[in-house]
Scaffold this active site. Structure first.
Site, PDB file in Angstrom:
ATOM      1  N   PRO A   5       0.794  -1.222   0.000  1.00  0.00           N
ATOM      2  CA  PRO A   5       0.000   0.000   0.000  1.00  0.00           C
ATOM      3  C   PRO A   5       0.828   1.276   0.000  1.00  0.00           C
ATOM      4  O   PRO A   5       1.843   1.371   0.697  1.00  0.00           O
ATOM      5  CB  PRO A   5      -0.798  -0.094   1.302  1.00  0.00           C
ATOM      6  N   ASN A   6       0.367   2.215  -0.786  1.00  0.00           N
ATOM      7  CA  ASN A   6       0.883   3.590  -0.848  1.00  0.00           C
ATOM      8  C   ASN A   6       2.226   3.718  -1.556  1.00  0.00           C
ATOM      9  O   ASN A   6       2.689   4.841  -1.765  1.00  0.00           O
ATOM     10  CB  ASN A   6       0.959   4.215   0.559  1.00  0.00           C
ATOM     11  N   ARG A  13       4.839  11.172  -2.286  1.00  0.00           N
ATOM     12  CA  ARG A  13       4.613  10.830  -0.888  1.00  0.00           C
ATOM     13  C   ARG A  13       5.841  11.181  -0.047  1.00  0.00           C
ATOM     14  O   ARG A  13       6.905  10.591  -0.221  1.00  0.00           O
ATOM     15  CB  ARG A  13       4.352   9.328  -0.791  1.00  0.00           C
ATOM     16  N   TYR A  18      10.991   9.346   1.628  1.00  0.00           N
ATOM     17  CA  TYR A  18      11.020   8.314   0.587  1.00  0.00           C
ATOM     18  C   TYR A  18      11.700   8.746  -0.713  1.00  0.00           C
ATOM     19  O   TYR A  18      11.849   7.942  -1.625  1.00  0.00           O
ATOM     20  CB  TYR A  18       9.584   7.841   0.294  1.00  0.00           C
ATOM     21  N   ASN A  69       8.446  -5.128  -0.605  1.00  0.00           N
ATOM     22  CA  ASN A  69       8.262  -3.966   0.262  1.00  0.00           C
ATOM     23  C   ASN A  69       6.772  -3.907   0.523  1.00  0.00           C
ATOM     24  O   ASN A  69       5.998  -3.478  -0.340  1.00  0.00           O
ATOM     25  CB  ASN A  69       8.761  -2.682  -0.400  1.00  0.00           C
ATOM     26  N   ALA A  72       3.086  -0.461   4.964  1.00  0.00           N
ATOM     27  CA  ALA A  72       2.643  -0.564   6.353  1.00  0.00           C
ATOM     28  C   ALA A  72       2.112  -1.956   6.707  1.00  0.00           C
ATOM     29  O   ALA A  72       2.026  -2.306   7.899  1.00  0.00           O
ATOM     30  CB  ALA A  72       1.579   0.494   6.647  1.00  0.00           C
ATOM     31  N   HIS A  75       3.965  -4.163   9.188  1.00  0.00           N
ATOM     32  CA  HIS A  75       3.857  -4.043  10.641  1.00  0.00           C
ATOM     33  C   HIS A  75       2.593  -4.700  11.200  1.00  0.00           C
ATOM     34  O   HIS A  75       2.415  -4.745  12.419  1.00  0.00           O
ATOM     35  CB  HIS A  75       3.884  -2.559  11.033  1.00  0.00           C
ATOM     36  N   GLU A  93      12.995  -8.918   2.327  1.00  0.00           N
ATOM     37  CA  GLU A  93      12.156  -7.783   2.740  1.00  0.00           C
ATOM     38  C   GLU A  93      12.949  -6.494   2.527  1.00  0.00           C
ATOM     39  O   GLU A  93      14.130  -6.428   2.883  1.00  0.00           O
ATOM     40  CB  GLU A  93      11.794  -7.953   4.220  1.00  0.00           C
ATOM     41  N   HIS A  95      12.931  -2.070   2.607  1.00  0.00           N
ATOM     42  CA  HIS A  95      12.325  -0.776   2.941  1.00  0.00           C
ATOM     43  C   HIS A  95      13.229   0.336   2.464  1.00  0.00           C
ATOM     44  O   HIS A  95      14.460   0.247   2.606  1.00  0.00           O
ATOM     45  CB  HIS A  95      12.096  -0.646   4.449  1.00  0.00           C
ATOM     46  N   ARG A 102      12.202   5.058  13.124  1.00  0.00           N
ATOM     47  CA  ARG A 102      11.000   5.888  12.979  1.00  0.00           C
ATOM     48  C   ARG A 102      10.018   5.625  14.122  1.00  0.00           C
ATOM     49  O   ARG A 102      10.424   5.233  15.199  1.00  0.00           O
ATOM     50  CB  ARG A 102      10.385   5.641  11.591  1.00  0.00           C
TER      51      ARG A 102
HETATM   52  C1  DQA Z   1       8.235   1.467   4.048  1.00  0.00           C
HETATM   53  C2  DQA Z   1       8.227   1.688   5.560  1.00  0.00           C
HETATM   54  C3  DQA Z   1       6.850   1.431   6.141  1.00  0.00           C
HETATM   55  O1  DQA Z   1       6.856   1.679   7.535  1.00  0.00           O
HETATM   56  C4  DQA Z   1       5.838   2.355   5.490  1.00  0.00           C
HETATM   57  O2  DQA Z   1       4.542   2.089   5.989  1.00  0.00           O
HETATM   58  C5  DQA Z   1       5.868   2.304   4.012  1.00  0.00           C
HETATM   59  C6  DQA Z   1       7.163   2.287   3.351  1.00  0.00           C
HETATM   60  C7  DQA Z   1       9.596   1.844   3.428  1.00  0.00           C
HETATM   61  O3  DQA Z   1       9.833   1.457   2.287  1.00  0.00           O
HETATM   62  O4  DQA Z   1      10.382   2.564   4.052  1.00  0.00           O
HETATM   63  O5  DQA Z   1       4.851   2.340   3.358  1.00  0.00           O
HETATM   64  O6  DQA Z   1       8.020   0.087   3.790  1.00  0.00           O
END
Ligand code: DQA
Length: 140
Positions: A5-6, A13, A18, A69, A72, A75, A93, A95, A102
């Site tokens: 997501p996102n 964003r 990022y 990736n 969220a 978590h 995994e 990020h 954070r």
């Molecule tokens: C993320 C870190 C996550 O905590 C966050 O919710 C993201 C991006 C990262 O790539 O740093 O959506 O996965």
């Protein structure tokens, strides 16, 4: 490559966290680096947990590795964790940011225990390092 997501919003964003590179640009960079190594990259992004779970199921038998990736969902998602546990190939995994540095809710990864390893905090380089890890693990 799986993106949660996102991550489709990369570029607009929170650039201070990022960066300005879009998800497509990250994927194309990895694809270009993977091609000479004989690896092809399929990428799926979804804002829906079930789509990602089905993509992981679908990867069995057709993909040697998953670089994920999960945004969220990292978590919170035991369902994604269970799906990854079933996948028999290499799992990394990734990020862009360093979740450990954070907010506290980002300090837990439900995925961490079912992947080979986690690469976090290097911005776009996290994806390049993940590819390097995949190449090494597949060579093993
Ligand atoms: C993320 C870190 C996550 O905590 C966050 O919710 C993201 C991006 C990262 O790539 O740093 O959506 O996965």
């Amino acid at each position: 490559m799986l993106s949660g997501p996102n991550l489709d919003q990369l570029g607009v964003r929170d650039p201070s966290v990022y960066g300005l590179t879009t998800l497509d640009e990250h994927v194309e960079r990895v694809r270009a680096a993977a091609a000479p190594l004989g690896l092809s990259v399929r990428h799926i992004q979804s804002n829906f947990e079930g789509d990602l779970i089905e993509a992981i199921h679908d990867a069995r038998g057709r993909s040697a590795a998953i670089v994920i990736n999960a945004g969220a969902l990292t978590h919170t998602s035991w369902a994604l964790t269970d799906a990854l546990a079933i996948f028999p190939g290499v799992k990394v995994e990734v990020h862009l940011s360093n979740p450990a540095a954070r907010e506290p809710f980002r300090h837990v990864s439900t995925l961490a225990g079912v992947v080979h390893g986690t690469i976090a905090g290097f911005g776009g380089l996290s994806y390049d390092l993940a590819l390097a890890a995949v190449v090494e693990l597949l060579a093993d």
